[in-house]
Design an enzyme around this catalytic site. Structure first.
Site, PDB file in Angstrom:
ATOM      1  N   THR A 122       2.286-106.717  44.119  1.00  0.00           N
ATOM      2  CA  THR A 122       1.726-107.992  43.950  1.00  0.00           C
ATOM      3  C   THR A 122       0.090-107.711  43.584  1.00  0.00           C
ATOM      4  O   THR A 122      -0.473-106.822  44.341  1.00  0.00           O
ATOM      5  CB  THR A 122       1.871-108.823  45.447  1.00  0.00           C
ATOM      6  OG1 THR A 122       3.130-109.112  45.588  1.00  0.00           O
ATOM      7  CG2 THR A 122       0.944-110.008  45.181  1.00  0.00           C
TER       8      THR A 122
ATOM      9  N   LEU B 164      -1.718-107.170  50.412  1.00  0.00           N
ATOM     10  CA  LEU B 164      -0.819-107.632  49.150  1.00  0.00           C
ATOM     11  C   LEU B 164       0.153-106.465  49.184  1.00  0.00           C
ATOM     12  O   LEU B 164      -0.102-105.157  49.341  1.00  0.00           O
ATOM     13  CB  LEU B 164      -1.511-107.744  48.055  1.00  0.00           C
ATOM     14  CG  LEU B 164      -2.623-108.957  47.967  1.00  0.00           C
ATOM     15  CD1 LEU B 164      -2.910-108.866  46.539  1.00  0.00           C
ATOM     16  CD2 LEU B 164      -1.751-110.322  48.384  1.00  0.00           C
ATOM     17  N   ASP B 165       1.368-106.840  48.866  1.00  0.00           N
ATOM     18  CA  ASP B 165       2.506-105.833  48.397  1.00  0.00           C
ATOM     19  C   ASP B 165       1.960-105.169  47.293  1.00  0.00           C
ATOM     20  O   ASP B 165       1.307-105.319  46.688  1.00  0.00           O
ATOM     21  CB  ASP B 165       3.752-106.394  48.006  1.00  0.00           C
ATOM     22  CG  ASP B 165       4.596-107.179  49.350  1.00  0.00           C
ATOM     23  OD1 ASP B 165       4.310-107.007  50.404  1.00  0.00           O
ATOM     24  OD2 ASP B 165       5.482-108.100  48.949  1.00  0.00           O
ATOM     25  N   GLU B 166       2.678-103.735  47.387  1.00  0.00           N
ATOM     26  CA  GLU B 166       2.123-102.910  46.233  1.00  0.00           C
ATOM     27  C   GLU B 166       2.252-103.483  44.903  1.00  0.00           C
ATOM     28  O   GLU B 166       1.412-103.266  44.090  1.00  0.00           O
ATOM     29  CB  GLU B 166       3.155-101.668  46.183  1.00  0.00           C
ATOM     30  CG  GLU B 166       2.881-100.651  45.254  1.00  0.00           C
ATOM     31  CD  GLU B 166       3.764 -99.542  45.357  1.00  0.00           C
ATOM     32  OE1 GLU B 166       3.717 -98.369  44.332  1.00  0.00           O
ATOM     33  OE2 GLU B 166       4.730 -99.356  46.275  1.00  0.00           O
TER      34      GLU B 166
END
Length: 324
Positions: free
Chosen positions: A147, A143-145
């Site tokens: 998110t 996951l994105d940082e």
């Protein structure tokens, strides 16, 4: 099996030969029934009791008979390149083969250049060491940082391979909750637009004709103040970098709190002004994961409740809805 051997290997992966396996070579059965990779097969053959048939160590070029009990024992490994670091973890599911954790916003999944500590990997490696467990960190997806939500980590190569194949086949259901400005034209629908790198910023993704095919499905869960904002349940048809953020911006509904994929008109809106200080990151959370267990084949359906900042945002949007 002795306790020493038991500590050295993961729980055995058992497979019973069927009538269609009768007379086939062991390696053929393993590749056909389990899709086991050649690399893992080589590793299993090199260990003391990596592959047994009816309790006996067996070469992979030997034939099997219907009813034979085939067992794989994968040797435990560690991640020596990941430094252990104590941190609080929100573990949603764990057994001898995988771990699912609810990642907070603001945390990177795996160490990268310039980010060797403070990642989810550092915390999980420390957690395993504290328990005396020897496992290798195999993130199945990321996951994105900024998110939050569910992340699946396999503990060994076989589990990782099986889960990665499910991801590729599209049989893993990933549900995200997003809070966006505006409202899509339909209560449910899809954004089908190719995504590629921006020629101006290599870290940024954009919709472009020569991009990779990308598909995002959405459903409006709640609307606020005549479509000024929406809560969306989102599923991915593909898994491109920043896909949800790029597609929602393309659809005219950028994520609230997302300064990187933002829209100047919405940023200057009265709603955006009213939300200052409520949310400090993109309003995106991986809320549910459904997949088959990589070893047992049992269906798993896991959920992660909304974190506090998104609950606060939801409350602010409902309050703004009543006032407008």
């Amino acid at each position: 099996m002795t306790s020493e051997t038991g500590n050295r290997y993961y729980e055995p992966i058992a497979l019973q030969a069927e009538a269609s396996d009768d007379g086939r070579l062991l390696r053929e059965v393993l590749q056909r029934r389990l899709g086991i990779s050649r690399r893992l097969l080589v590793k299993l053959k090199s260990t003391e009791v990596g592959i047994t048939v009816n309790g006996r160590r067996t070469r992979t070029n030997e034939a099997v008979a219907a009813g034979d009990l085939i067992e794989l024992r994968i040797e435990r490994e560690e991640s020596p390149d990941i430094l252990p670091q104590p941190m609080e973890l929100d573990i949603v599911f764990e057994d001898d083969h995988l771990l699912v954790v609810n990642k907070p916003a603001g945390q990177i999944v795996h160490p990268t250049t310039g980010h060797y500590m403070g990642t989810l990997a550092n915390g999980i490696v420390h957690y395993w060491k504290e328990r005396g467990e020897k496992s290798r960190f195999h993130p199945v997806h990321r996951l994105d940082e900024w998110t939050s939500g569910l992340v699946v980590v396999a503990k060994h190569a076989f589990a990782h391979q099986q889960l990665a194949e499910q991801m590729t086949a599209g049989t893993v259901e990933k549900l995200y909750r997003a809070y966006v400005y505006g409202e899509p034209p339909e209560r449910s629908g899809e954004v089908n637009a190719p995504i590629g790198r921006s020629s101006e910023d290599p870290h940024r993704r954009i919709v472009r004709e020569d991009g990779a095919p990308s598909q995002t499905f959405y459903e409006v869960a709640e609307s606020y103040a005549c479509g000024g904002a929406s809560a969306l349940d989102i599923r991915l048809g593909t898994g491109r970098t920043h896909q949800i953020r790029v597609h929602m911006l393309h659809a005219g509904c950028p994520l609230i709190g997302d300064d990187y994929y933002s829209d100047a008109v919405w940023q200057a809106s009265a709603l955006s002004t009213s939300l200052k200080g409520v949310i400090g990151r993109q309003a995106l959370h991986a809320i549910r994961l459904s997949f088959r267990h990589p070893v047992t084949g049992e269906p798993l359906k896991l959920n992660a409740a909304l974190p506090a900042d998104l609950r606060n945002l939801e409350g602010a949007l409902r309050a703004w809805h009543k006032e407008n």
